[in-house]
Design a protein around this motif. Structure first.
Motif, PDB file in Angstrom:
ATOM      1  N   SER A  65      77.296 101.247 115.758  1.00  0.00           N
ATOM      2  CA  SER A  65      77.775 102.459 116.413  1.00  0.00           C
ATOM      3  C   SER A  65      76.966 102.719 117.665  1.00  0.00           C
ATOM      4  O   SER A  65      75.903 102.116 117.892  1.00  0.00           O
ATOM      5  CB  SER A  65      77.659 103.667 115.466  1.00  0.00           C
ATOM      6  OG  SER A  65      78.512 103.518 114.363  1.00  0.00           O
ATOM      7  N   THR A  66      77.474 103.626 118.479  1.00  0.00           N
ATOM      8  CA  THR A  66      76.748 104.056 119.676  1.00  0.00           C
ATOM      9  C   THR A  66      76.521 105.557 119.595  1.00  0.00           C
ATOM     10  O   THR A  66      77.213 106.270 118.860  1.00  0.00           O
ATOM     11  CB  THR A  66      77.535 103.721 120.956  1.00  0.00           C
ATOM     12  OG1 THR A  66      78.813 104.351 120.898  1.00  0.00           O
ATOM     13  CG2 THR A  66      77.720 102.226 121.099  1.00  0.00           C
ATOM     14  N   SER A  77      81.633 101.368 116.803  1.00  0.00           N
ATOM     15  CA  SER A  77      81.793 100.277 117.764  1.00  0.00           C
ATOM     16  C   SER A  77      82.421  99.045 117.103  1.00  0.00           C
ATOM     17  O   SER A  77      83.462  98.556 117.522  1.00  0.00           O
ATOM     18  CB  SER A  77      80.440  99.917 118.384  1.00  0.00           C
ATOM     19  OG  SER A  77      80.578  98.819 119.255  1.00  0.00           O
ATOM     20  N   SER A 175      86.510  94.717 115.630  1.00  0.00           N
ATOM     21  CA  SER A 175      86.070  95.439 116.833  1.00  0.00           C
ATOM     22  C   SER A 175      87.256  96.128 117.496  1.00  0.00           C
ATOM     23  O   SER A 175      88.400  95.673 117.395  1.00  0.00           O
ATOM     24  CB  SER A 175      85.397  94.485 117.822  1.00  0.00           C
ATOM     25  OG  SER A 175      86.297  93.485 118.233  1.00  0.00           O
ATOM     26  N   THR A 176      86.950  97.236 118.190  1.00  0.00           N
ATOM     27  CA  THR A 176      87.912  98.022 118.965  1.00  0.00           C
ATOM     28  C   THR A 176      89.034  98.570 118.082  1.00  0.00           C
ATOM     29  O   THR A 176      90.092  97.968 117.911  1.00  0.00           O
ATOM     30  CB  THR A 176      88.532  97.202 120.119  1.00  0.00           C
ATOM     31  OG1 THR A 176      87.509  96.486 120.810  1.00  0.00           O
ATOM     32  CG2 THR A 176      89.268  98.129 121.073  1.00  0.00           C
TER      33      THR A 176
END
Length: 710
Positions: A65-66, A77, A175-176
Motif C-alpha cells: 500500500s501507499t 497498490s 495489481s491495479t
C-alpha cells in the motif's frame, strides 16, 4: 514446450466477451480473487508433496500500500501470493486454461481466474517448475484489457525458459484495481489473517497439524510495517476423537439387500469452538484430506444456529471408504443411498449406505455430547408450543418432514404448504361430487338412495374445508389473548422491572389509535359484533365522518358556541378512545384507563361524550341510544356505587352496570337520549374473550371428531 512466446490462449469453442458479461459475472465478494489464488497455492503444495513428502509447504502473502493524505489510512497498490508448490508445468498450465475443466474440483471449473480479471487490470503469474530433471520459469498474464478480448482470450503466455533457480514455486501478483474498493484500502496483515481463517476454517481445523507455513506481510511505501502468521496455534484443537464401525451391504441373488462379510472404520474429529469464531454448527465428510463442503450429512440433534454455553460444534468424518468413493470430480462423492442402490440393477458392489453413515455418526455425537440431546428436546418443546399457538393440525404435522434446522418461519411455511395441498385436493373432491350429481337419473329406482349418499359425502367434506380457514382465524385470536395476558402480567419488555402499563398499550392492542378500520381490529375482545360496526379510534370529535359526512355541525348558535369554547376549552377537539356506530340512532363509547388508575374517578366521562354527541351533531344524525364501556383494572366496588350513581354490581359476571340514564337534550327540537353503561376490569374482559375463543377451539375439535366418525 507446447506454448510459444507472447501467445494469446484462446479456444474456438469459447467467446470470452460473452462469458465475462453473462456467464461468470463479478463475484459479490471483493476478496474472491485472493481466495482463489490462496486455494491454488494450497493445491500446488499438496501436489508438490506427492513428489517430495518432506516439502512442508510455505505460502507468503504480501500486501503493498501507499500512504494517503489522512493519517493511518492507506491506498491499496498490489498484492502477491507466493508459494513453493509444484508450479505451472505444461499439464498444470493447460488445466488452468481449460474453462470448465471438471478435474479442478466441484464448483472449481476454471472460473476462479475470471474473478482475477473482474477485479484487477492485470494479474501476472511467474512460476518455476521441474520437468525431466530440469527447472523452467513460466510467465503469463491474466487480463480482460482490449488486446486480450480482441484475441478472444484472457490469458497471454509471455515466456517459458530454463531457470537458474532450482526450486519450484509460483508468485501471483495482483495489481491495479479496476475500481476503488474500500475493503482493499483497509486491508492489512491482521484483517487478512482474520478473513482467511474464517474462509478456510474447516480446512484449517482438519489439517491443523500439517499446515504449510502461512505468512502475511503488510508493506507501506515498500517498508514492512506488520506481519502475521497462521499456524496451528490460531486453530482450535480437536475436542474429542472417536470412531464407528459400519457394515457393507450387497445385493442377494434375488435382488434384495443383505449384509456383506466386512465392515469399515469411520473416524470422527469433533471440535467445540466459541460461537464468535465458528458461525454455524456443521457435520462434514473428509475425502483424501480435503473437507467436502457440499453437504452430504446433517446434524440431527443440533440446528446450524444453536450454541451450548457459547460454543458451536464442528464434526469431520473421514474413512478409507470415503476416499475410495471420491470421483474424478473433486468434492463429488459416489456414496449411494439405499434407494439409489436398489434402483441400480447393474450394481453388484459391496457398499456402505449414506443413511447408515448419517445414523451412526449422529448416534456417536449423541454419546460424545449428551448436552446436545437436551437441545433437541428443547426444539421439540418449541415445536409443540408452535403447534398449540397456531392450532396446527396433528394430522398435517405427521405428514410433513420437520428438520431441526428449520426455523419457526420455515416450519409454518411447511404446515401451510401441506394444508394448501390438502385444501386443493378437498376442493377438487367437492367439485367431483357436485359433478356426480349431474349424472344422477331421477327416473332410476335407486335415485333417492344415491342422492342421499352424494349429499352425505358433500356434508363431510365442506365442513373440513371451512375448518382450515377457521383454525387460522381462531389461532390469531389466541395469540392476541396471550399478548393481552402478558401485558397484564407485566411480562413485556416495556413493563418489566416495575415499568408501567399505560393506557396506550391496552388501547392499541384492542383498536389501533387513529385508526378507522374496526373490521381488522381486535374489538371482539369487548364484544364479538363490534368488528362489524363503523369505528373511530382516538379521533377528534369535530373530524369524525360517517358515510363521508362530518357528524358535528359547522355552525352553532351563540350560546352553543359560547359553551363549547368556555373555560378555555375546545370541547369538540376531545378524543374519545373509541366510538362505534352500529346502526342509525345508536353509538357505543369506550374509554380505557391504565391499570394503575382508579377508574371510578372517571365514571362521568362517557356521559360527557354522549351529551356532546346528542346535542351538537348535525340534525339529520339523531343519536338517542348510547352504550358506554369504562374499562380499567383498579376498580373498587364502593367507589363505583358510592359516587351518587345508580351502578349495580353483577356478582356473577364480575362487572358493574347502570341500566339506563338520561342524556339531556338542551334543544327543544331534540328529545332526551338514554345511555346504558358498564364498568369492567381488563381481567374480566380477558376471561370473557378467552371463554369465547375456547368455545371456537373446542368446536373445531368436535367438528374434526364428528367428521372422522361420519
Amino acid at each position: 514446450m507446447k506454448y510459444t512466446e507472447n501467445q494469446f490462449i484462446n479456444s474456438e469453442s469459447l467467446f470470452w466477451e460473452d462469458i465475462l458479461r453473462r456467464d461468470i459475472t463479478k463475484s459479490g465478494k471483493p476478496l474472491q480473487p485472493i481466495y482463489e489464488a490462496f486455494t491454488n497455492s494450497l493445491e500446488a503444495i499438496k501436489d508438490a508433496q506427492k513428489v517430495n513428502p518432506k516439502n512442508l509447504g510455505e505460502i507468503t502473502i504480501k500486501i503493498n500500500s501507499t500512504e494517503s493524505t489522512i493519517a493511518d489510512q492507506y491506498i491499496f497498490s498490489s498484492l502477491s501470493v507466493i508459494d513453493n508448490g509444484i508450479g505451472f508445468n505444461d499439464e498444470q498450465f493447460n488445466r488452468f486454461n481449460n474453462y470448465r475443466d471438471i478435474r479442478k474440483g466441484y464448483k472449481n471449473l476454471g472460473s476462479g481466474r475470471i474473478q482475477y480479471v473482474h477485479y484487477f487490470d492485470s494479474t501476472i503469474v511467474k512460476s518455476i517448475f521441474e520437468e525431466n530433471d530440469n527447472f523452467y520459469e513460466r510467465e503469463f498474464i491474466i487480463s480482460k484489457k482490449e488486446p486480450f478480448i480482441k484475441n478472444n482470450a484472457i490469458v497471454k503466455h509471455i515466456v517459458c525458459t530454463e531457470s537458474k533457480i532450482k526450486k519450484s514455486g509460483t508468485t501471483v501478483l495482483f495489481s491495479t484495481l479496476l475500481e476503488n474498493i474500500a475493503v482493499y484500502n483497509e486491508l492489512n496483515e491482521k484483517i487478512l489473517k482474520e478473513k482467511l481463517i474464517e474462509r478456510y476454517f474447516h480446512y484449517l481445523c482438519y489439517n491443523r497439524n500439517k499446515l504449510p507455513k502461512i505468512k502475511i506481510e503488510f508493506y507501506v511505501q515498500s517498508t514492512l510495517i506488520g506481519n502475521e502468521t497462521i499456524s496451528k496455534l490460531d486453530i482450535p484443537n480437536t475436542d474429542k476423537k472417536d470412531s464407528i464401525n459400519l457394515d457393507y451391504f450387497k445385493k442377494s441373488s434375488k435382488g434384495t439387500l443383505e449384509l456383506a462379510d466386512k465392515n469399515e472404520i469411520f473416524f470422527i474429529d469433533a471440535f467445540k469452538i466459541p460461537k464468535n469464531i465458528l458461525k454455524q454448527n456443521e457435520l462434514k465428510l473428509v475425502s483424501k484430506g480435503e473437507v467436502v463442503e457440499e453437504s452430504y450429512l446433517s446434524l440431527e440433534n443440533l440446528s446450524k444456529n444453536d450454541n451450548i454455553k457459547g460454543n458451536k460444534y464442528l464434526f469431520l468424518v473421514s474413512s478409507n471408504y470415503i476416499d475410495s468413493n471420491d470421483t474424478h470430480v473433486r468434492g463429488i462423492l459416489n456414496i449411494p443411498s439405499k434407494e439409489s442402490f436398489s434402483k441400480n440393477i447393474f450394481s453388484n458392489n459391496e457398499v456402505i449406505f449414506l443413511e447408515d453413515i448419517q445414523e451412526k455418526v449422529n448416534g456417536k455425537i449423541k454419546e460424545l455430547y449428551p448436552e446436545i440431546e437436551k437441545v433437541k428436546e428443547k426444539h421439540q418443546e418449541e415445536f409443540e408450543k408452535l403447534k398449540e399457538m397456531f392450532l396446527l393440525d396433528d394430522e398435517t404435522a405427521k405428514s410433513i418432514s420437520i428438520s431441526i434446522n428449520d426455523n419457526e418461519s420455515r416450519i409454518l411455511e411447511k404446515f401451510y404448504e401441506a394444508e394448501a395441498k390438502k385444501s386443493a385436493k378437498l376442493d377438487a373432491s367437492i367439485k367431483e361430487k357436485i359433478d356426480d350429481l349431474n349424472s344422477l337419473n331421477t327416473n332410476s329406482p335407486d335415485y333417492s338412495e344415491k342422492l342421499n349418499n352424494q349429499v352425505k359425502e358433500l356434508i363431510k367434506k365442506i365442513p373440513l374445508q371451512n375448518k382450515n380457514a377457521l383454525s387460522h382465524y381462531v389461532a390469531r385470536r389466541k395469540l392476541v389473548l396471550e399478548l393481552f395476558q402478558k401485558i397484564l402480567d407485566k411480562e413485556l419488555d416495556k413493563v418489566k422491572n416495575g415499568g408501567r402499563i399505560d393506557e396506550d398499550i391496552m388501547h392499541n392492542l384492542i383498536f389501533q389509535q387513529s385508526s378507522t378500520d374496526s373490521e381488522n381490529s381486535d374489538l371482539w375482545l369487548i364484544a364479538e359484533e363490534s368488528i362489524y360496526f363503523k369505528g373511530f379510534s382516538e379521533s377528534k370529535l369535530k373530524n369524525i365522518k360517517l358515510n363521508g359526512k362530518k357528524i358535528f355541525k359547522d355552525k352553532f348558535t351563540e350560546e352553543e358556541e359560547r359553551y363549547l369554547k368556555s373555560l378555555g376549552e375546545d370541547r369538540l377537539t376531545k378524543r374519545p378512545d373509541i366510538l362505534l356506530f352500529p346502526e342509525e340512532g345508536k353509538c357505543i363509547i369506550i374509554e380505557f384507563k391504565a391499570p394503575d388508575v382508579n377508574a371510578s374517578e372517571h365514571l362521568t366521562q362517557i356521559d360527557f361524550y354522549a351529551n356532546l354527541i346528542r346535542n351538537y351533531t348535525i340534525d339529520e344524525l339523531q343519536i338517542t341510544s348510547f352504550y358506554g364501556y369504562l374499562i380499567g383494572e383498579s376498580i373498587e366496588d364502593r367507589d363505583v356505587r358510592g359516587r351518587v350513581t345508580r351502578f349495580e354490581h353483577s356478582y356473577h359476571l364480575g362487572y358493574w352496570f347502570r341500566p339506563s340514564e338520561i342524556v339531556v337534550a338542551y334543544d327543544d327540537n331534540r328529545k332526551d337520549g338514554n345511555i346504558y353503561t358498564e364498568v369492567i376490569k381488563f381481567t374480566t374482559l380477558l376471561q370473557r374473550a378467552k371463554l369465547r375463543n375456547k368455545i371456537f377451539i373446542d368446536k373445531l375439535g368436535l367438528s374434526k371428531t364428528d367428521i372422522n366418525q361420519g
